[in-house]
Design an enzyme around this catalytic site. Structure first.
Site, PDB file in Angstrom:
ATOM      1  N   GLU A 139      -0.974   1.355  -5.740  1.00  0.00           N
ATOM      2  CA  GLU A 139      -0.432   0.254  -4.708  1.00  0.00           C
ATOM      3  C   GLU A 139      -0.470  -1.059  -5.803  1.00  0.00           C
ATOM      4  O   GLU A 139      -1.679  -1.624  -5.778  1.00  0.00           O
ATOM      5  CB  GLU A 139      -1.517   0.056  -3.874  1.00  0.00           C
ATOM      6  CG  GLU A 139      -1.760   1.506  -3.383  1.00  0.00           C
ATOM      7  CD  GLU A 139      -2.939   1.740  -2.396  1.00  0.00           C
ATOM      8  OE1 GLU A 139      -3.591   0.662  -2.393  1.00  0.00           O
ATOM      9  OE2 GLU A 139      -3.720   2.350  -1.975  1.00  0.00           O
ATOM     10  N   HIS A 153       1.095  -1.408   0.036  1.00  0.00           N
ATOM     11  CA  HIS A 153       0.738   0.099   0.103  1.00  0.00           C
ATOM     12  C   HIS A 153       0.598   1.212  -0.345  1.00  0.00           C
ATOM     13  O   HIS A 153       0.955   2.232   0.615  1.00  0.00           O
ATOM     14  CB  HIS A 153      -1.079  -0.247   1.177  1.00  0.00           C
ATOM     15  CG  HIS A 153      -2.266   1.000   1.329  1.00  0.00           C
ATOM     16  ND1 HIS A 153      -2.121   1.980   0.857  1.00  0.00           N
ATOM     17  CD2 HIS A 153      -3.158   0.623   1.047  1.00  0.00           C
ATOM     18  CE1 HIS A 153      -3.356   2.816   1.227  1.00  0.00           C
ATOM     19  NE2 HIS A 153      -3.695   1.591   1.191  1.00  0.00           N
TER      20      HIS A 153
END
Ligand code: TA6
Length: 286
Positions: free
Chosen positions: A260, A157
């Site tokens: 991400e 992330h």
């Protein structure tokens, strides 16, 4: 010292490349900082909670075994984005000198008991972080060390630091199928250059190309992936930023963009004894 270890974090520093380092918090094996020639490449909220009580707002949180919140199945009672970023990982040691590489491990014994009860499977995660001259390479190995099969999703992330959200574009997503969580719709991306001018929360599925982030027409990051077929693009913009207590400064959305790399559009099933591996390499171009 190329590898400095404290009770809470590990810092890699390239001896021959001034100002090039990476700092990893043992909580979540969350990369907090990646600096190249003295320039920080990751965005970390100034309100990030780093004491292990909460997921870190920024850097590179590691999402496993579920992306987002599942509505059914064994991961449905886990917190959003799973337990990997909420657990204290073990430093297994330095595994290479060039690029300067360390490895972390996580098993059932490392995760909070309450979460272990919610997801009672035997697993091993190995997370390798390699610092090159201008690259940050991460590798995740997922192993089913138990006797029953289970499914997982995973994602890195990454909060990229960018000069100005109004000047940023993401390339490599043209024609890719999108699940758009803001408009609650699905469509094929028609833009060659994806820009950010409002809240964006999109899962781009099966992205074949290398993805780059450009600022004012110049590439600043190149992202290459193996076994991470999906790419999530997220910017909380004004309101969502205000609604996250640990997202500081409130206008921080102007200098960050999450791009991400993940395997999130489907579940990967791990048979007993099976091993799975994925990598992401980010190259800083400026
Ligand atoms: O990756 C995008 C996303 O799933 C967004 O929907 C938003 O929830 C973001 O992750 C942050 O999630 P977090 O649980 O870290 O607040």
């Amino acid at each position: 010292m190329p590898v400095e270890v404290t009770d809470t974090d590990v810092t890699l520093t390239r001896a021959d490349d001034a100002g090039t380092s990476v700092k990893i918090l043992l909580h979540g094996a969350n990369i907090l900082s990646w600096s190249v020639g003295g320039a920080e490449k990751l965005w970390l909220s100034s309100g990030a909670i780093l004491d292990g009580s909460k997921a870190v707002r920024g850097g590179v949180p590691l999402v496993f075994p579920v992306f987002g919140k599942a509505t059914s199945g064994p991961t449905s009672t886990l917190p959003q984005h799973g337990f990997a970023r909420l657990s204290t990982w073990e430093l297994l040691g330095q595994v290479a000198a060039e690029p300067l590489t360390v490895q972390f491990g996580l098993g059932p014994e490392n995760i909070p008991e309450a979460l272990r009860k919610e997801w009672p499977f035997d697993f091993t995660l190995l997370y390798t972080v390699a610092l090159g001259v201008d690259t940050l390479e991460t590798k995740l190995t997922v192993q089913n060390s138990g006797s029953v099969a289970w499914d997982f999703q995973t994602l890195l992330h990454t909060y990229f630091k960018i000069p100005d959200v109004d000047a940023v574009v993401v390339t490599g997503l043209t024609s890719v199928q999108v699940k758009d969580k803001v408009s609650k719709s699905e469509y094929a991306e028609t833009n060659t250059l994806v820009t950010i001018s409002s809240e964006v929360d999109r899962v781009y599925e099966n992205v074949a190309s290398e993805v780059t982030i450009e600022s004012s027409g110049k590439p600043i990051y190149a992202i290459s992936r193996t076994n991470l077929d999906d790419v999530v693009v997220w910017n909380p913009w004004v309101n969502a930023s205000k609604n996250m207590g640990d997202f500081k400064p409130e206008d921080g959305y102007k200098t960050m963009l999450c791009v991400e790399a993940g395997s999130v559009s489907k579940w990967t099933t791990m048979a007993p004894g099976e091993s799975w591996e994925a990598t992401e390499t980010i190259k800083a171009l400026l």
